[in-house]
Write a protein that holds these residues in place. Structure first.
Motif, PDB file in Angstrom:
ATOM      1  N   ALA A  67       0.872  -1.125   0.067  1.00 58.42           N
ATOM      2  CA  ALA A  67      -0.110   0.052   0.048  1.00 58.42           C
ATOM      3  C   ALA A  67       0.740   1.289   0.045  1.00 58.42           C
ATOM      4  O   ALA A  67       2.016   1.221   0.411  1.00 58.42           O
ATOM      5  CB  ALA A  67      -0.850   0.061   1.256  1.00 58.42           C
ATOM      6  N   LEU A  98      -6.795   1.710   3.897  1.00 57.87           N
ATOM      7  CA  LEU A  98      -5.456   1.663   3.173  1.00 57.87           C
ATOM      8  C   LEU A  98      -5.697   2.412   1.908  1.00 57.87           C
ATOM      9  O   LEU A  98      -6.626   2.386   1.246  1.00 57.87           O
ATOM     10  CB  LEU A  98      -4.949   0.084   2.578  1.00 57.87           C
ATOM     11  CG  LEU A  98      -4.697  -0.748   3.674  1.00 57.87           C
ATOM     12  CD1 LEU A  98      -4.108  -2.060   3.021  1.00 57.87           C
ATOM     13  CD2 LEU A  98      -3.471  -0.201   4.434  1.00 57.87           C
ATOM     14  N   ILE A 100      -4.431   2.019  -1.652  1.00 57.85           N
ATOM     15  CA  ILE A 100      -3.685   0.822  -2.101  1.00 57.85           C
ATOM     16  C   ILE A 100      -2.747   1.195  -3.432  1.00 57.85           C
ATOM     17  O   ILE A 100      -3.337   1.943  -4.237  1.00 57.85           O
ATOM     18  CB  ILE A 100      -4.504  -0.536  -2.516  1.00 57.85           C
ATOM     19  CG1 ILE A 100      -5.599  -0.252  -3.487  1.00 57.85           C
ATOM     20  CG2 ILE A 100      -5.138  -1.051  -1.326  1.00 57.85           C
ATOM     21  CD1 ILE A 100      -6.272  -1.390  -4.323  1.00 57.85           C
TER      22      ILE A 100
END
Ligand SMILES: Cc1cc2nc3c(=O)[nH]c(=O)nc-3n(C[C@H](O)[C@H](O)[C@H](O)COP(=O)(O)OP(=O)(O)OC[C@H]3O[C@@H](n4cnc5c(N)ncnc54)[C@H](O)[C@@H]3O)c2cc1C
Length: 362
Positions: A67, A98, A100
């Motif tokens: 991430a 997150l 990503i």
């Protein structure tokens, strides 16, 4: 080549299913279309609820390691000119989401299933019958024939397999996105690095991609008068001059490339057949406002694995219809909650973009 499962499309949905099938020792092949275009990083955000799903599927570490960073909340200006601070501190059990790096995450997952991957360049044809599926791949050096009991459409919004099976889609709106990478700015009034703001003709989101770049995506409808101006990033700042904070992030640089694409809500009229199924965006695609596209790709892959196991191991004829029913019910709930969020923005309820959410019975 003969396999139990043929997956077409190797985005998050297709690759997740491939990894899950590999763990169960179910023979599969994933067909990868070689792309000439470089992929564009959207920097998708995963909400804290997705962390639990990833943990349960033993995929959390791959997503975390790759991430850009963890997210602890976001700001939005939606429904009023006041900034709302959505802090994940009160979420359980994960207090973060997150941001990503999809390309990097995919590369790691793709490497794990490399020996089951077949690349092709020029398209594919399907011969489908109740007894099985044959996919004919057009490669630069000839053709390759792949046979499998089950065929999976993981080609995202393209729905390439569904189209060949003559399955149509129900399209709920005409939302489109324009996105570009812009120099990173830390806004003095905002603490989180994800910010959403609505405006008269749609809405926008800006978030930090890495140490030097922000990604900004703007959403409006096909045909909205603002759209031609949004196709040129150097016009964004002047076009959105009336926004409160969004305009502060924008650049007037004429060299910034804009990537456009479909962002509407749609669902396949048939999500599974006797020996095929669709997953991820191919089955149902969500408005990015929901931040649930990636979660949906992972969730549907997990559900597809359950259905495939039942079908292959105990010849359960209900497995695929039940899979389709589950997804249809998820999509129905999603549509209702999405409309409720849009209805919170009443400042422009008579404007072309917003009024559809206020039509009684819509
Ligand atoms: C602007 C924008 C912002 C977004 N933000 C978020 C966010 O913050 N959070 C979130 O969760 N989601 C977000 N999404 C949604 C998310 O990106 C998608 O839901 C998710 O990537 C879908 O994964 P998928 O694997 O189903 O499809 P895709 O990622 O589209 O993958 C499909 C794969 O199939 C391949 N393919 C396509 N056509 C063919 C063909 N004919 N033959 C063979 N292969 C083919 C493609 O090359 C690709 O590899 C956003 C989407 C947009 C447009």
């Amino acid at each position: 080549m003969k396999k139990e499962v043929i997956i077409i499309g190797n985005g998050i949905a297709g690759i997740t299913l491939a990894v899950l099938l590999q763990r169960k020792n179910i023979p599969f092949v994933i067909l990868h279309r070689e792309e000439e275009k470089q992929s564009f990083a959207l920097g998708e955000t995963l909400p804290p609820t997705a962390m639990l799903l990833l943990h349960e599927l033993q995929l959390l570490s791959v997503f975390e390691e790759n991430a850009y960073r963890k997210t602890y909340g976001y700001h939005s200006m939606w429904g009023s000119s006041k900034v709302t601070d959505i802090n994940f501190f009160h979420q359980n059990p994960y207090k973060n989401g997150l941001k990503i790096n999809k390309q990097q995450t995919l590369a790691q997952l793709q490497a794990a299933v490399k020996e089951h991957t077949v690349s092709y360049q020029k398209g594919f044809e399907i011969i489908h019958s109740a007894h099985g599926n044959t996919v004919i791949l057009a490669k630069n050096d000839g053709i390759k024939i792949v046979q499998g009991k089950i065929l999976v459409d993981a080609t995202g919004r393209n729905r390439a397999v569904l189209k060949k099976l003559k399955v149509e889609s129900t399209i709920h709106d005409e939302l489109v996105a324009v996105s570009c990478h812009i120099p990173k700015i830390k806004h003095p009034k905002l603490t989180h690095e994800v910010y959403v703001e609505s405006f008269k003709e749609g809405w926008g989101i800006v978030s930090a991609l890495n140490e030097t770049e922000n990604i900004c995506s703007l959403f409006t409808d096909v045909g909205n008068e603002i759209l031609p101006k949004l196709k040129d990033a150097s016009q964004w700042k002047s076009t959105l001059a009336e926004t409160t904070y969004l305009k502060d992030f924008l650049t007037e640089d004429t060299t910034t490339k804009v990537k456009g694409g479909n962002a509407n809500s749609s669902v396949a009229t048939q999500i599974a057949g006797i020996n095929w199924l669709a997953l991820g965006d191919a089955a149902m695609s969500f408005d990015p406002l929901s931040s649930h596209g990636i979660t949906n790709a992972i969730y549907t892959s997990a559900k597809a694995l359950e259905a495939i196991e039942k079908k292959l191991n105990v010849a359960d004829v209900k497995a695929f219809p039940e899979y389709a029913e589950t997804l249809q019910s998820v999509f129905k709930q999603y549509l209702q909650s999405k409309d409720l969020v849009y209805q919170q923005e009443t400042r422009w309820k008579d404007e072309v973009f917003w009024k559809r959410f206020f039509i009684t019975g819509s």
